[in-house]
Write a protein that holds these residues in place. Structure first.
Motif, PDB file in Angstrom:
ATOM      1  N   LYS A 142      62.874  93.185  46.194  1.00  0.00           N
ATOM      2  CA  LYS A 142      61.794  92.256  45.835  1.00  0.00           C
ATOM      3  C   LYS A 142      61.953  90.906  46.518  1.00  0.00           C
ATOM      4  CE  LYS A 142      59.533  94.837  42.861  1.00  0.00           C
ATOM      5  NZ  LYS A 142      58.106  95.186  43.033  1.00  0.00           N
ATOM      6  N   GLY A 143      62.995  90.757  47.340  1.00  0.00           N
ATOM      7  CA  GLY A 143      63.213  89.507  48.039  1.00  0.00           C
ATOM      8  C   GLY A 143      64.236  88.626  47.352  1.00  0.00           C
ATOM      9  N   LEU A 144      64.533  87.493  47.977  1.00  0.00           N
ATOM     10  CA  LEU A 144      65.500  86.547  47.431  1.00  0.00           C
ATOM     11  C   LEU A 144      64.964  85.880  46.168  1.00  0.00           C
ATOM     12  CD1 LEU A 144      66.447  84.876  50.817  1.00  0.00           C
ATOM     13  CD2 LEU A 144      68.008  86.215  49.416  1.00  0.00           C
ATOM     14  N   PHE A 145      65.884  85.490  45.302  1.00  0.00           N
ATOM     15  CA  PHE A 145      65.505  84.788  44.074  1.00  0.00           C
ATOM     16  C   PHE A 145      65.283  83.311  44.384  1.00  0.00           C
ATOM     17  CE2 PHE A 145      67.006  82.378  40.265  1.00  0.00           C
ATOM     18  CZ  PHE A 145      65.926  82.684  39.447  1.00  0.00           C
ATOM     19  N   LYS A 146      64.150  82.783  43.935  1.00  0.00           N
ATOM     20  CA  LYS A 146      63.768  81.404  44.224  1.00  0.00           C
ATOM     21  C   LYS A 146      63.459  80.673  42.924  1.00  0.00           C
ATOM     22  CE  LYS A 146      60.893  79.084  47.726  1.00  0.00           C
ATOM     23  NZ  LYS A 146      59.759  79.261  48.664  1.00  0.00           N
ATOM     24  N   LYS A 147      63.897  79.427  42.814  1.00  0.00           N
ATOM     25  CA  LYS A 147      63.622  78.656  41.609  1.00  0.00           C
ATOM     26  C   LYS A 147      63.582  77.165  41.947  1.00  0.00           C
ATOM     27  CE  LYS A 147      66.918  77.717  38.684  1.00  0.00           C
ATOM     28  NZ  LYS A 147      68.007  77.792  37.686  1.00  0.00           N
ATOM     29  N   TYR A 148      63.048  76.385  40.988  1.00  0.00           N
ATOM     30  CA  TYR A 148      62.999  74.944  41.174  1.00  0.00           C
ATOM     31  C   TYR A 148      64.375  74.337  40.900  1.00  0.00           C
ATOM     32  CZ  TYR A 148      57.933  74.540  41.684  1.00  0.00           C
ATOM     33  OH  TYR A 148      56.644  74.617  42.153  1.00  0.00           O
ATOM     34  N   ILE A 149      64.822  73.489  41.818  1.00  0.00           N
ATOM     35  CA  ILE A 149      66.049  72.729  41.623  1.00  0.00           C
ATOM     36  C   ILE A 149      65.799  71.297  42.078  1.00  0.00           C
ATOM     37  CG2 ILE A 149      67.580  74.712  41.926  1.00  0.00           C
ATOM     38  CD1 ILE A 149      68.158  73.715  44.726  1.00  0.00           C
ATOM     39  N   ARG A 150      66.651  70.392  41.638  1.00  0.00           N
ATOM     40  CA  ARG A 150      66.483  68.981  42.002  1.00  0.00           C
ATOM     41  C   ARG A 150      67.511  68.588  43.058  1.00  0.00           C
ATOM     42  NH1 ARG A 150      63.551  64.878  40.443  1.00  0.00           N
ATOM     43  NH2 ARG A 150      62.598  66.109  38.766  1.00  0.00           N
ATOM     44  N   HIS A 151      66.989  68.124  44.214  1.00  0.00           N
ATOM     45  CA  HIS A 151      67.844  67.652  45.294  1.00  0.00           C
ATOM     46  C   HIS A 151      67.893  66.129  45.300  1.00  0.00           C
ATOM     47  CE1 HIS A 151      67.302  71.662  47.554  1.00  0.00           C
ATOM     48  NE2 HIS A 151      68.566  71.545  47.195  1.00  0.00           N
ATOM     49  N   ARG A 152      69.050  65.606  45.661  1.00  0.00           N
ATOM     50  CA  ARG A 152      69.196  64.155  45.744  1.00  0.00           C
ATOM     51  C   ARG A 152      69.274  63.730  47.217  1.00  0.00           C
ATOM     52  NH1 ARG A 152      73.220  61.493  41.616  1.00  0.00           N
ATOM     53  NH2 ARG A 152      74.798  62.204  43.101  1.00  0.00           N
ATOM     54  N   TYR A 153      68.554  62.658  47.552  1.00  0.00           N
ATOM     55  CA  TYR A 153      68.502  62.164  48.922  1.00  0.00           C
ATOM     56  C   TYR A 153      68.793  60.673  48.952  1.00  0.00           C
ATOM     57  CZ  TYR A 153      65.998  66.563  49.746  1.00  0.00           C
ATOM     58  OH  TYR A 153      65.633  67.886  49.804  1.00  0.00           O
ATOM     59  N   ASN A 154      69.144  60.215  50.140  1.00  0.00           N
ATOM     60  CA  ASN A 154      69.320  58.777  50.375  1.00  0.00           C
ATOM     61  C   ASN A 154      68.889  58.480  51.805  1.00  0.00           C
ATOM     62  OD1 ASN A 154      70.144  56.091  49.719  1.00  0.00           O
ATOM     63  ND2 ASN A 154      72.033  56.420  50.892  1.00  0.00           N
ATOM     64  N   ASP A 155      67.579  58.294  51.993  1.00  0.00           N
ATOM     65  CA  ASP A 155      67.033  58.036  53.330  1.00  0.00           C
ATOM     66  C   ASP A 155      65.754  57.213  53.196  1.00  0.00           C
ATOM     67  OD1 ASP A 155      64.899  59.864  52.707  1.00  0.00           O
ATOM     68  OD2 ASP A 155      66.183  61.527  53.331  1.00  0.00           O
ATOM     69  N   GLY A 156      65.018  57.096  54.284  1.00  0.00           N
ATOM     70  CA  GLY A 156      63.816  56.272  54.273  1.00  0.00           C
ATOM     71  C   GLY A 156      62.540  57.036  53.997  1.00  0.00           C
ATOM     72  N   ASN A 157      62.634  58.343  53.743  1.00  0.00           N
ATOM     73  CA  ASN A 157      61.436  59.169  53.510  1.00  0.00           C
ATOM     74  C   ASN A 157      61.278  59.467  52.024  1.00  0.00           C
ATOM     75  OD1 ASN A 157      61.034  59.393  56.373  1.00  0.00           O
ATOM     76  ND2 ASN A 157      62.682  60.933  56.376  1.00  0.00           N
ATOM     77  N   VAL A 158      60.953  58.483  51.258  1.00  0.00           N
ATOM     78  CA  VAL A 158      60.888  58.625  49.801  1.00  0.00           C
ATOM     79  C   VAL A 158      59.728  59.535  49.401  1.00  0.00           C
ATOM     80  CG1 VAL A 158      60.718  57.421  47.603  1.00  0.00           C
ATOM     81  CG2 VAL A 158      61.839  56.312  49.546  1.00  0.00           C
ATOM     82  N   LYS A 159      60.068  60.626  48.655  1.00  0.00           N
ATOM     83  CA  LYS A 159      59.040  61.579  48.239  1.00  0.00           C
ATOM     84  C   LYS A 159      59.159  61.957  46.762  1.00  0.00           C
ATOM     85  CE  LYS A 159      58.788  63.838  52.775  1.00  0.00           C
ATOM     86  NZ  LYS A 159      58.975  65.127  53.508  1.00  0.00           N
ATOM     87  N   GLY A 160      60.109  61.406  46.070  1.00  0.00           N
ATOM     88  CA  GLY A 160      60.324  61.809  44.685  1.00  0.00           C
ATOM     89  C   GLY A 160      60.571  60.625  43.775  1.00  0.00           C
ATOM     90  N   THR A 161      61.451  60.822  42.805  1.00  0.00           N
ATOM     91  CA  THR A 161      61.769  59.797  41.813  1.00  0.00           C
ATOM     92  C   THR A 161      62.928  58.941  42.303  1.00  0.00           C
ATOM     93  OG1 THR A 161      61.099  61.331  40.062  1.00  0.00           O
ATOM     94  CG2 THR A 161      62.406  59.413  39.415  1.00  0.00           C
ATOM     95  N   ILE A 162      62.730  57.625  42.328  1.00  0.00           N
ATOM     96  CA  ILE A 162      63.774  56.717  42.786  1.00  0.00           C
ATOM     97  C   ILE A 162      64.880  56.635  41.739  1.00  0.00           C
ATOM     98  CG2 ILE A 162      64.300  54.325  43.392  1.00  0.00           C
ATOM     99  CD1 ILE A 162      61.501  54.092  44.526  1.00  0.00           C
ATOM    100  N   ASP A 163      66.120  56.760  42.215  1.00  0.00           N
ATOM    101  CA  ASP A 163      67.302  56.661  41.355  1.00  0.00           C
ATOM    102  C   ASP A 163      67.860  55.252  41.517  1.00  0.00           C
ATOM    103  OD1 ASP A 163      69.761  56.806  40.105  1.00  0.00           O
ATOM    104  OD2 ASP A 163      70.164  58.850  40.795  1.00  0.00           O
ATOM    105  N   VAL A 164      67.492  54.367  40.588  1.00  0.00           N
ATOM    106  CA  VAL A 164      67.805  52.944  40.724  1.00  0.00           C
ATOM    107  C   VAL A 164      69.313  52.704  40.766  1.00  0.00           C
ATOM    108  CG1 VAL A 164      67.558  50.653  39.677  1.00  0.00           C
ATOM    109  CG2 VAL A 164      65.642  52.277  39.606  1.00  0.00           C
ATOM    110  N   ALA A 165      70.057  53.294  39.826  1.00  0.00           N
ATOM    111  CA  ALA A 165      71.503  53.057  39.768  1.00  0.00           C
ATOM    112  C   ALA A 165      72.195  53.531  41.042  1.00  0.00           C
ATOM    113  CB  ALA A 165      72.089  53.767  38.544  1.00  0.00           C
ATOM    114  N   ARG A 166      71.843  54.720  41.501  1.00  0.00           N
ATOM    115  CA  ARG A 166      72.460  55.249  42.722  1.00  0.00           C
ATOM    116  C   ARG A 166      72.032  54.443  43.943  1.00  0.00           C
ATOM    117  NH1 ARG A 166      71.282  59.788  46.053  1.00  0.00           N
ATOM    118  NH2 ARG A 166      69.468  60.253  44.748  1.00  0.00           N
ATOM    119  N   HIS A 167      70.775  53.971  43.937  1.00  0.00           N
ATOM    120  CA  HIS A 167      70.279  53.159  45.048  1.00  0.00           C
ATOM    121  C   HIS A 167      71.079  51.859  45.171  1.00  0.00           C
ATOM    122  CE1 HIS A 167      67.549  51.287  47.877  1.00  0.00           C
ATOM    123  NE2 HIS A 167      67.452  50.229  47.065  1.00  0.00           N
TER     124      HIS A 167
END
Length: 284
Positions: A142-167
């Motif tokens: 049936k194919g690979l298993f896929k699900k929603y997960i949360r990735h963390r980034y630190n770059d100039g292409n902001v597309k999600g929720t800003i993490d103030v403390a980590r920023h």
């Protein structure tokens, strides 16, 4: 460890089960359907497709002062108690008939004799190890298993929720990057990582490559889908899978096998970490 060995389709006095009394109390007079809901690993999974076994069949059934075993062979464990149900066609030594059935049904490579290990926990561990390719191939149809997960980034292409403390921690003084996280639909999730850890574990076995040879395409798909794999993250991945919601039905058996296999074979020192006495720990 307390061990009792019986034959399928046989009848024994209840007194004979006194040394595995707690285990017997967990399985006696319960159907395969009930036991599977309680965590007993039953193979084949689709009992209704088997000609000589039904969901209402019992492993042990009370008959007056005796227990009668059915058409089920395998291993069960609870705490330090073990019950081995061997073929009625075997002698007192090796159960070659059971080995033959496994070879015919699962197409095991002729490289490991499951009966060669005197330790019943290690024998069952090897059995689960050899079940992994069977269930992974079935799930991957049936194919690979896929699900929603949360990735963390630190770059100039902001597309999600800003993490103030980590920023503030990572971007002081400000150099143009922003710390943020984004929820994404991904193949590289905790379950696929657990499958990857199991594949890498099997590869390290002397017979690993031969065991996985018929899964060459599936193994490549899993490896390509898990670029975040880190060998030292195994325990963390196992803990994540314990907390996560149930995967689709086809991946449930894969998940259960990988959680056991990835822990390494049980030893007297580590057996308590493989499960609590509240559950039937090892069962087929």
């Amino acid at each position: 460890m307390k061990l009792l060995r019986i034959k399928d389709n046989s009848q024994q006095k209840k007194d004979a089960f006194s040394q595995v009394a707690r285990l017997t109390g967990k399985i006696a007079d319960k159907t395969l359907e009930q036991l599977e809901r309680e965590g007993v690993f039953v193979f084949p999974e689709t009992v209704k497709d088997a000609e000589d076994i039904t969901q209402d069949q019992m492993i042990l059934q009370s008959v007056n002062d005796t227990y009668r075993s059915g058409n089920v062979m395998g291993f069960l464990g609870y705490g330090d108690e073990r019950l081995v149900i061997a073929s009625r066609f075997c002698g007192e030594g090796e159960d070659y008939f059971f080995q033959y059935l496994l070879d015919e049904v699962l197409d095991f490579p002729n490289i490991v004799d499951l009966n060669s290990d005197a330790n019943q926990d290690n024998r069952l561990f090897n059995f689960l190890l050899f079940l992994f390719p069977y269930y992974l191939k079935a799930a991957m149809r049936k194919g690979l298993f896929k699900k929603y997960i949360r990735h963390r980034y630190n770059d100039g292409n902001v597309k999600g929720t800003i993490d103030v403390a980590r920023h503030i921690e990572k971007n002081t003084p400000f150099v143009g990057n922003v710390a943020y996280s984004q929820r994404e639909f991904s193949y590289d999730n905790s379950l696929m990582e657990l499958v990857r850890h199991t594949i890498e574990f099997i590869k390290r076995k002397p017979y690993g490559n031969k065991l996985l040879i018929k899964l060459k395409d599936e193994v490549k798909l899993v490896i390509d889908a898990t670029p975040g794999y880190e060998p030292y993250d195994r325990q963390k991945i196992i803990e994540q899978n314990k907390k996560n919601t149930r995967p689709p039905r086809l991946f449930q058996r894969v998940s259960r096998i990988t959680k056991v296999v990835s822990l390494n074979p049980p030893t007297p020192e580590t057996s308590n970490r493989h499960g609590s006495e509240a559950d039937i720990r090892y069962s087929v």
